[in-house]
Design a protein around this motif. Structure first.
Motif, mmCIF file in Angstrom:
data_model
loop_
_atom_site.group_PDB
_atom_site.id
_atom_site.type_symbol
_atom_site.label_atom_id
_atom_site.label_comp_id
_atom_site.label_asym_id
_atom_site.label_seq_id
_atom_site.Cartn_x
_atom_site.Cartn_y
_atom_site.Cartn_z
ATOM 1 N N ASN A 99 1.114 -1.094 -0.093
ATOM 2 C CA ASN A 99 0.071 -0.276 -0.339
ATOM 3 C C ASN A 99 0.799 1.126 -0.064
ATOM 4 N N GLY A 100 1.948 1.109 -0.856
ATOM 5 C CA GLY A 100 2.199 2.585 -1.099
ATOM 6 C C GLY A 100 3.816 2.583 0.169
ATOM 7 N N ILE A 101 3.443 1.873 1.129
ATOM 8 C CA ILE A 101 5.061 1.506 2.108
ATOM 9 C C ILE A 101 6.080 0.575 2.189
ATOM 10 N N GLU A 102 6.986 1.119 1.751
ATOM 11 C CA GLU A 102 7.892 -0.362 1.839
ATOM 12 C C GLU A 102 8.282 -1.003 2.953
ATOM 13 N N LEU A 103 8.010 -2.321 3.359
ATOM 14 C CA LEU A 103 7.753 -3.108 4.315
ATOM 15 C C LEU A 103 9.341 -3.442 4.481
ATOM 16 N N GLY A 104 10.148 -4.033 4.003
ATOM 17 C CA GLY A 104 11.771 -4.069 4.247
ATOM 18 C C GLY A 104 12.341 -4.603 2.515
ATOM 19 N N GLY A 105 13.294 -5.153 2.209
ATOM 20 C CA GLY A 105 13.634 -5.651 0.876
ATOM 21 C C GLY A 105 15.200 -6.441 1.538
ATOM 22 N N GLY A 106 16.164 -6.854 0.656
ATOM 23 C CA GLY A 106 17.418 -7.592 0.356
ATOM 24 C C GLY A 106 17.849 -7.422 -0.940
ATOM 25 N N SER A 107 18.344 -8.097 -0.919
ATOM 26 C CA SER A 107 19.737 -8.861 -1.608
ATOM 27 C C SER A 107 20.213 -10.526 -1.954
ATOM 28 N N ILE A 108 20.549 -10.641 -3.206
ATOM 29 C CA ILE A 108 21.501 -11.831 -3.011
ATOM 30 C C ILE A 108 23.062 -11.077 -3.136
ATOM 31 N N ARG A 109 23.621 -11.592 -2.239
ATOM 32 C CA ARG A 109 25.305 -10.466 -1.735
ATOM 33 C C ARG A 109 26.064 -11.059 -2.395
ATOM 34 N N ILE A 110 27.228 -10.515 -2.185
ATOM 35 C CA ILE A 110 28.615 -10.384 -3.465
ATOM 36 C C ILE A 110 29.436 -11.772 -1.878
ATOM 37 N N HIS A 111 29.693 -12.595 -2.214
ATOM 38 C CA HIS A 111 30.021 -13.193 -1.707
ATOM 39 C C HIS A 111 31.439 -14.066 -2.717
ATOM 40 N N PHE A 120 16.604 -11.110 3.115
ATOM 41 C CA PHE A 120 16.010 -10.231 3.357
ATOM 42 C C PHE A 120 15.952 -10.215 4.764
ATOM 43 N N ALA A 121 15.153 -8.688 5.269
ATOM 44 C CA ALA A 121 14.767 -7.713 6.592
ATOM 45 C C ALA A 121 13.914 -7.205 5.562
ATOM 46 N N LEU A 122 12.377 -7.816 6.587
ATOM 47 C CA LEU A 122 11.018 -6.654 7.458
ATOM 48 C C LEU A 122 11.244 -5.143 7.819
ATOM 49 N N GLY A 123 10.773 -4.618 8.327
ATOM 50 C CA GLY A 123 10.846 -3.602 9.224
ATOM 51 C C GLY A 123 9.761 -4.210 10.299
ATOM 52 N N PHE A 124 9.446 -5.053 10.754
ATOM 53 C CA PHE A 124 8.147 -5.385 11.921
ATOM 54 C C PHE A 124 7.168 -4.317 12.499
ATOM 55 N N ASP A 125 8.306 -3.290 12.829
ATOM 56 C CA ASP A 125 7.081 -1.766 13.532
ATOM 57 C C ASP A 125 6.732 -1.137 11.969
ATOM 58 N N ARG A 126 6.937 -1.067 11.160
ATOM 59 C CA ARG A 126 6.382 -0.364 9.742
ATOM 60 C C ARG A 126 5.070 -1.781 9.857
ATOM 61 N N LEU A 127 5.552 -2.685 9.849
ATOM 62 C CA LEU A 127 4.190 -3.418 9.426
ATOM 63 C C LEU A 127 3.017 -3.615 10.163
ATOM 64 N N MET A 128 3.612 -3.308 11.385
ATOM 65 C CA MET A 128 2.712 -3.578 12.385
ATOM 66 C C MET A 128 2.470 -2.579 12.835
ATOM 67 N N MET A 129 2.357 -1.128 12.113
ATOM 68 C CA MET A 129 1.673 -0.015 11.641
ATOM 69 C C MET A 129 0.297 -0.652 10.516
ATOM 70 N N LEU A 130 0.981 -0.940 10.237
ATOM 71 C CA LEU A 130 0.211 -1.170 9.095
ATOM 72 C C LEU A 130 -0.938 -2.145 9.587
ATOM 73 N N LEU A 131 -1.411 -3.257 10.041
ATOM 74 C CA LEU A 131 -1.884 -4.025 10.248
ATOM 75 C C LEU A 131 -2.842 -3.546 11.081
ATOM 76 N N THR A 132 -2.092 -3.062 12.330
ATOM 77 C CA THR A 132 -3.333 -2.154 13.030
ATOM 78 C C THR A 132 -4.056 -0.773 12.760
ATOM 79 N N LYS A 133 -3.639 -0.534 11.298
ATOM 80 C CA LYS A 133 -4.148 1.422 10.839
ATOM 81 C C LYS A 133 -4.071 2.350 11.865
ATOM 82 N N LYS A 134 -2.860 2.162 11.914
ATOM 83 C CA LYS A 134 -2.120 3.135 12.912
ATOM 84 C C LYS A 134 -1.403 4.287 12.015
#
Length: 587
Positions: A473-485, A525-539
């Motif tokens: 809904n227009g808010i980045e929850l998180g992201g990631g990548s394949i890393r350089i090894h 990847f990493a997900l922003g847990f606080d941001r995710l909960m903000m959306l879930l609870t409509k805060k």
């Protein structure tokens, strides 16, 4: 101490002796009979203190006031006919009190629980009282369920939970580090981690194969509604994986977490490339709950009669001319509203807001006089214009135009009530550029450990990375990548970023050393847990989903942090406070 929680009781418990504990939600004296609504984490139940039943309990009840802590013993009985309260889960029963203990008294409250007009500063100062509210408890109950669902899902997929250090080395990752002085190593500092990025890569080199952590992260940056100086992210890394493998795990994780909170979401998610997202929606976090896509019309202005538009159209790589068609907008937007929209985009760099209205008798708008009939006809076809529509135009520097036209798209959708607040639209944004160039300086768009796709490309801005963001809904929850090894690729990326070998070894030597010892292909990847909960609870703010948050100025009103420390502590650390000179504004 208690036999039941308040709402555990119902008509099936009538006649039973019970012991309850909680806070006084309200108190009423009805001609000698005292009624108390007792509250615990589950809800309310009515206590009845009648002197005819127990004089001592009634005497204690007469001293009770709101928010006193009580322990109450009594018998469950049905309420009298016509006295039931359908708004309460326990509205058909009450507890006749035999013994009442005031376990603790409360001073008058600084604000009334549930009062929506109370300022956030007061709520945060008395956060422990704010958290007593039912809505707040339910928010953190959902947060707990989501965290447990995340752990359970990742455990079922073979991921190992590993804690990484909080005191670590300062590394350049975009934002300022919070620094912690060392007493033992005088003059040296630890940093609080902006993310566990390097450590989770080291765990992959260690052969752990699949790692996760619900991790605390710290960034000393300017704050917004969806930012805090300390925040929580769900961090995941896996070895011998492709982008598809990682995205599948992320989707399964989100499905489990949303499911635990009562939402059913469909997978797999839609996908859009970074470049398409920027061109169609003006940003890399598109809100797909409504249409209103931006359409490229720069080619139609190449030979127009306006020198300003014509010059912009000559440099297609650097500039953009974008059209935003708003169906029904001509009828919905008065001249006053159009002026307001023009003022809105001007705050983001727009020098004006040209528009065309589609009337019954044809197209209207000053911009038309610059265009040929052929260009107008092509535009009508490309934008599928219909009577009642309005089309807005943005022209100029690519970055500026995409930004303000993307913001305009969202503003228009809000004004026309096009956004379904109950709809969940997930999308993956993929194929990010590896680098961005600002003022001639090359920077990593994500971070310098992201695997590039075409590292040997001559044009640095055409190098893509294997990176992906998940957006809701227009808010980045998180992201990631394949890393350089591979060490040679990592060194080449550092070189392109202007990080020489000496600096690379100083800041990332431990990672570079690890890559020499058989590092597996890995990603995460990493997900922003606080941001995710903000959306879930409509805060509106992540402060509402963090138990003890900071303000937008990074202060804690509850504990008064940050604060000064004793001079002796500073002396031990070898630190002397230098007073900042006052500015003219402060004098």
């Amino acid at each position: 101490m208690r036999t039941h929680y308040c709402t555990d009781l119902n008509e099936n418990n009538v006649g039973e002796d019970v012991t309850l504990a909680g806070w006084v939600n309200s108190y009423r004296d009805h001609g000698g009979v005292i009624f108390i609504d007792l509250r615990d984490k589950t809800g309310l139940i009515q206590l009845v203190c009648d002197p005819a039943d127990n004089e001592q309990a009634h005497k204690v009840a007469s001293q009770v006031r709101d928010e006193f802590v009580l322990i109450a013993k009594g018998k469950v009985r049905k309420r009298g006919e016509g006295l039931e309260n359908p708004r309460l889960k326990t509205g058909k029963i009450e507890i006749v009190i035999d013994e009442l203990t005031i376990e603790n008294r409360s001073e008058p409250m600084p604000f009334t629980l549930g009062d929506e007009n109370v300022g956030e500063d007061i709520r945060l100062k008395y956060r422990y009282l704010d958290l007593r509210q039912k809505e707040m408890f339910e928010t953190f109950q959902l947060r707990s369920k989501a965290a447990i669902a995340a752990r359970n899902l990742l455990d079922s997929l073979g991921f190992l939970e590993v804690e990484t250090p909080i005191l670590t080395k300062s590394t350049p990752e975009g934002a300022r580090d919070y620094l912690v002085p060392s007493r033992v190593h005088n003059g040296e500092f630890y940093a609080l981690p902006q993310s566990p990025q390097l450590f989770k890569q080291l765990l992959m080199v260690s052969g752990f194969d699949r790692y996760f952590q619900i991790a605390k992260c710290f960034r000393d940056e300017d704050l917004r509604a969806d930012r805090q100086p300390e925040f929580t992210q769900i961090d995941v890394e896996m070895s011998f994986c492709t982008q598809e493998d990682v995205m599948k795990v992320a989707e399964d994780l989100l499905k489990a977490m949303f499911g635990a909170c009562g939402y059913e979401i469909k997978t797999p998610f839609n996908r859009i490339t970074y470049r398409d997202s920027m061109e169609k929606y003006g940003n890399d976090r598109p809100d797909l709950r409504f249409g209103l896509e931006l359409v490229d019309v720069i080619d139609l202005f190449e030979n127009c009669d306006s020198p300003i538009f014509a010059e912009i159209a000559q440099y297609k790589k650097l500039n953009r001319i974008k059209a935003l068609k708003v169906p029904g907008g001509d009828k919905a937007f008065s001249r006053k509203i159009i002026k307001e929209l023009e003022s809105f985009v001007s705050k983001f760099g727009a020098k004006g807001l040209a528009y065309i209205q589609v009337k019954e008798d044809g197209l209207k708008g000053p911009i038309l006089k610059f265009l040929s009939e052929e260009a107008i006809e092509t535009m009508k076809s490309r934008l599928e214009m219909e009577v009642g529509d309005i089309v807005f135009f943005g022209a100029g520097n690519k970055k500026t135009v995409l930004d303000y036209m993307g913001r305009l798209r969202t503003e228009v959708a809000k004004r026309m009530n096009l956004i379904d607040e109950n709809r969940l639209e997930f999308v993956w944004v993929v194929d990010f550029p590896m680098f961005e160039v600002e003022d001639g300086e090359v920077k990593a768009l994500h971070h310098p450990f992201t695997m590039p796709k075409n590292i040997d490309e001559d044009d640095v801005e055409e190098i893509d990375s294997i990176a992906y963001d998940v957006v809701l809904n227009g808010i980045e929850l998180g992201g990631g990548s394949i890393r350089i090894h591979k060490l040679d690729i990592q060194r080449k990326v550092f070189e392109m970023l202007g990080i020489d070998e000496e600096e690379a070894n100083e800041k990332f030597g431990f990672l570079l050393d690890a890559l020499k010892f058989g590092a597996p292909p890995h990603g995460g990847f990493a997900l922003g847990f606080d941001r995710l909960m903000m959306l879930l609870t409509k805060k509106e703010s992540i402060r509402d989903v963090i138990a003890f948050p900071k303000t937008q100025s990074a202060t804690c009103l509850l504990t008064q942090a940050p604060s000064q420390v004793d001079e002796a502590q500073l002396k031990e650390l070898g630190i002397r406070i230098r007073k900042q000179p006052k500015t003219d504004a402060a004098q």
